[in-house]
Design a protein around this motif. Sequence first.
Motif, PDB file in Angstrom:
ATOM      1  N   GLY A 150      -9.189  32.340  37.924  1.00 37.78           N
ATOM      2  CA  GLY A 150      -9.572  33.000  36.682  1.00 37.78           C
ATOM      3  C   GLY A 150     -10.974  33.571  36.741  1.00 37.78           C
ATOM      4  N   ALA A 151     -11.197  34.618  35.975  1.00 32.58           N
ATOM      5  CA  ALA A 151     -12.479  35.326  35.964  1.00 32.58           C
ATOM      6  C   ALA A 151     -13.584  34.571  35.229  1.00 32.58           C
ATOM      7  CB  ALA A 151     -12.301  36.710  35.325  1.00 32.58           C
ATOM      8  N   ASN A 152     -13.243  33.431  34.632  1.00 30.39           N
ATOM      9  CA  ASN A 152     -14.235  32.668  33.885  1.00 30.39           C
ATOM     10  C   ASN A 152     -14.590  31.348  34.566  1.00 30.39           C
ATOM     11  OD1 ASN A 152     -14.641  34.460  31.630  1.00 30.39           O
ATOM     12  ND2 ASN A 152     -12.529  34.011  31.091  1.00 30.39           N
ATOM     13  N   GLY A 153     -14.530  31.335  35.900  1.00 32.94           N
ATOM     14  CA  GLY A 153     -14.912  30.158  36.657  1.00 32.94           C
ATOM     15  C   GLY A 153     -13.871  29.071  36.695  1.00 32.94           C
ATOM     16  N   LEU A 154     -12.604  29.446  36.566  1.00 40.45           N
ATOM     17  CA  LEU A 154     -11.489  28.492  36.546  1.00 40.45           C
ATOM     18  C   LEU A 154     -10.541  28.725  37.714  1.00 40.45           C
ATOM     19  CD1 LEU A 154     -10.202  28.399  32.847  1.00 40.45           C
ATOM     20  CD2 LEU A 154     -11.232  26.532  34.130  1.00 40.45           C
ATOM     21  N   VAL A 155      -9.913  27.632  38.160  1.00 38.45           N
ATOM     22  CA  VAL A 155      -8.827  27.693  39.130  1.00 38.45           C
ATOM     23  C   VAL A 155      -7.669  26.925  38.511  1.00 38.45           C
ATOM     24  CG1 VAL A 155      -8.063  27.062  41.449  1.00 38.45           C
ATOM     25  CG2 VAL A 155     -10.456  27.724  41.057  1.00 38.45           C
ATOM     26  N   GLY A 156      -6.480  27.527  38.501  1.00 36.00           N
ATOM     27  CA  GLY A 156      -5.293  26.866  37.964  1.00 36.00           C
ATOM     28  C   GLY A 156      -4.311  26.568  39.080  1.00 36.00           C
ATOM     29  N   LEU A 157      -3.863  25.330  39.169  1.00 31.57           N
ATOM     30  CA  LEU A 157      -2.864  24.960  40.167  1.00 31.57           C
ATOM     31  C   LEU A 157      -1.489  25.300  39.638  1.00 31.57           C
ATOM     32  CD1 LEU A 157      -3.789  23.587  42.852  1.00 31.57           C
ATOM     33  CD2 LEU A 157      -5.421  23.309  41.008  1.00 31.57           C
ATOM     34  N   GLY A 158      -0.625  25.832  40.502  1.00 35.64           N
ATOM     35  CA  GLY A 158       0.710  26.247  40.096  1.00 35.64           C
ATOM     36  C   GLY A 158       0.690  27.665  39.573  1.00 35.64           C
ATOM     37  N   THR A 159       1.589  27.955  38.632  1.00 40.47           N
ATOM     38  CA  THR A 159       1.741  29.324  38.144  1.00 40.47           C
ATOM     39  C   THR A 159       1.302  29.492  36.693  1.00 40.47           C
ATOM     40  OG1 THR A 159       4.028  28.865  37.526  1.00 40.47           O
ATOM     41  CG2 THR A 159       3.653  29.782  39.726  1.00 40.47           C
ATOM     42  N   GLY A 160       0.750  28.441  36.100  1.00 39.40           N
ATOM     43  CA  GLY A 160       0.339  28.514  34.695  1.00 39.40           C
ATOM     44  C   GLY A 160      -0.849  29.422  34.475  1.00 39.40           C
ATOM     45  N   PRO A 161      -1.122  29.779  33.209  1.00 33.90           N
ATOM     46  CA  PRO A 161      -2.226  30.687  32.897  1.00 33.90           C
ATOM     47  C   PRO A 161      -3.590  30.026  33.084  1.00 33.90           C
ATOM     48  CG  PRO A 161      -1.245  29.866  30.878  1.00 33.90           C
ATOM     49  CD  PRO A 161      -0.401  29.349  32.016  1.00 33.90           C
ATOM     50  N   VAL A 162      -4.585  30.821  33.475  1.00 31.09           N
ATOM     51  CA  VAL A 162      -5.964  30.351  33.591  1.00 31.09           C
ATOM     52  C   VAL A 162      -6.925  31.328  32.924  1.00 31.09           C
ATOM     53  CG1 VAL A 162      -5.635  28.988  35.683  1.00 31.09           C
ATOM     54  CG2 VAL A 162      -6.288  31.381  35.865  1.00 31.09           C
ATOM     55  N   GLY A 163      -6.434  32.119  31.986  1.00 33.02           N
ATOM     56  CA  GLY A 163      -7.230  33.190  31.422  1.00 33.02           C
ATOM     57  C   GLY A 163      -8.080  32.839  30.220  1.00 33.02           C
ATOM     58  N   SER A 164      -8.215  31.566  29.871  1.00 26.99           N
ATOM     59  CA  SER A 164      -8.963  31.199  28.675  1.00 26.99           C
ATOM     60  C   SER A 164     -10.469  31.363  28.880  1.00 26.99           C
ATOM     61  CB  SER A 164      -8.668  29.746  28.291  1.00 26.99           C
ATOM     62  OG  SER A 164      -9.432  29.379  27.178  1.00 26.99           O
ATOM     63  N   PRO A 165     -11.099  32.290  28.149  1.00 27.80           N
ATOM     64  CA  PRO A 165     -12.537  32.447  28.308  1.00 27.80           C
ATOM     65  C   PRO A 165     -13.326  31.344  27.622  1.00 27.80           C
ATOM     66  CG  PRO A 165     -11.740  33.983  26.671  1.00 27.80           C
ATOM     67  CD  PRO A 165     -10.545  33.284  27.249  1.00 27.80           C
ATOM     68  N   THR A 166     -12.771  30.745  26.582  1.00 21.87           N
ATOM     69  CA  THR A 166     -13.504  29.757  25.808  1.00 21.87           C
ATOM     70  C   THR A 166     -13.318  28.378  26.419  1.00 21.87           C
ATOM     71  OG1 THR A 166     -13.120  31.080  23.833  1.00 21.87           O
ATOM     72  CG2 THR A 166     -13.857  28.820  23.502  1.00 21.87           C
ATOM     73  N   ASN A 167     -14.395  27.847  26.978  1.00 22.11           N
ATOM     74  CA  ASN A 167     -14.311  26.525  27.570  1.00 22.11           C
ATOM     75  C   ASN A 167     -14.208  25.461  26.481  1.00 22.11           C
ATOM     76  OD1 ASN A 167     -17.166  27.515  27.353  1.00 22.11           O
ATOM     77  ND2 ASN A 167     -17.547  25.330  27.576  1.00 22.11           N
ATOM     78  N   THR A 168     -13.575  24.350  26.844  1.00 24.25           N
ATOM     79  CA  THR A 168     -13.407  23.216  25.939  1.00 24.25           C
ATOM     80  C   THR A 168     -13.835  21.956  26.673  1.00 24.25           C
ATOM     81  OG1 THR A 168     -11.142  22.774  26.649  1.00 24.25           O
ATOM     82  CG2 THR A 168     -11.426  24.312  24.812  1.00 24.25           C
ATOM     83  N   THR A 169     -13.758  20.846  25.982  1.00 24.86           N
ATOM     84  CA  THR A 169     -13.967  19.578  26.662  1.00 24.86           C
ATOM     85  C   THR A 169     -12.765  19.297  27.546  1.00 24.86           C
ATOM     86  OG1 THR A 169     -13.014  18.394  24.797  1.00 24.86           O
ATOM     87  CG2 THR A 169     -15.413  18.622  24.817  1.00 24.86           C
ATOM     88  N   ILE A 170     -12.966  18.445  28.527  1.00 22.73           N
ATOM     89  CA  ILE A 170     -11.910  18.101  29.476  1.00 22.73           C
ATOM     90  C   ILE A 170     -11.653  16.607  29.364  1.00 22.73           C
ATOM     91  CG2 ILE A 170     -11.327  17.962  31.930  1.00 22.73           C
ATOM     92  CD1 ILE A 170     -13.085  20.437  32.347  1.00 22.73           C
ATOM     93  N   PRO A 171     -10.406  16.166  29.165  1.00 21.99           N
ATOM     94  CA  PRO A 171      -9.194  16.962  28.978  1.00 21.99           C
ATOM     95  C   PRO A 171      -9.057  17.437  27.537  1.00 21.99           C
ATOM     96  CG  PRO A 171      -8.631  14.640  28.971  1.00 21.99           C
ATOM     97  CD  PRO A 171     -10.115  14.730  29.219  1.00 21.99           C
ATOM     98  N   SER A 172      -8.281  18.505  27.363  1.00 24.67           N
ATOM     99  CA  SER A 172      -8.035  19.062  26.040  1.00 24.67           C
ATOM    100  C   SER A 172      -6.655  19.699  26.011  1.00 24.67           C
ATOM    101  CB  SER A 172      -9.081  20.115  25.690  1.00 24.67           C
ATOM    102  OG  SER A 172      -8.743  20.756  24.484  1.00 24.67           O
TER     103      SER A 172
END
Length: 167
Positions: free
Chosen positions: A20-42
Amino acid sequence: AEGFFNFDFFGITYNQLKIGANGLVGLGTGPVGSPTNTTIPSVTGPENIIAAIWDDMTGTGTIKYWTTGSAPSRVFVIDFSLFRTGGLYPSIAQVKLFESTNIIEIHTKTALFATNGNAASQGIENTTAGAGYVIPNRDNEGWDATDDYKAFVPACLDSKTVTVYGV
């Protein structure tokens, strides 16, 4: 991403990932496009992620990736060099995923989230948001880092029984 190998993440083996363009890596085929970071886990998503420098990177930058080494000891490397609006406040980090050991390393060259008044997240989260691990003080908080290294090392689940005989 091409060149990615089998990688065990929270007990599930994946052979695909998304960057993802916002410093994220998603495992599998799910979306990683969320620009708004949250607490982990959420449960507000996205799930099944590696958050290297997760913040709304609305500026410019580059993302590169490659595989190095030979099976079964390859390393998949993702290089984030991202900037916020106006090219200010660079966030430069590298994620390394290690084949066979399933170790995740995050190397942060520079991140200036506290300096620019923003919050960012750095950690990992499973597919159901039921488990996640964060770097202390980097869970949707303002933080700065320079030449920083963190690693997520899975617990060893193998057990062996050895019988020792006297001589």
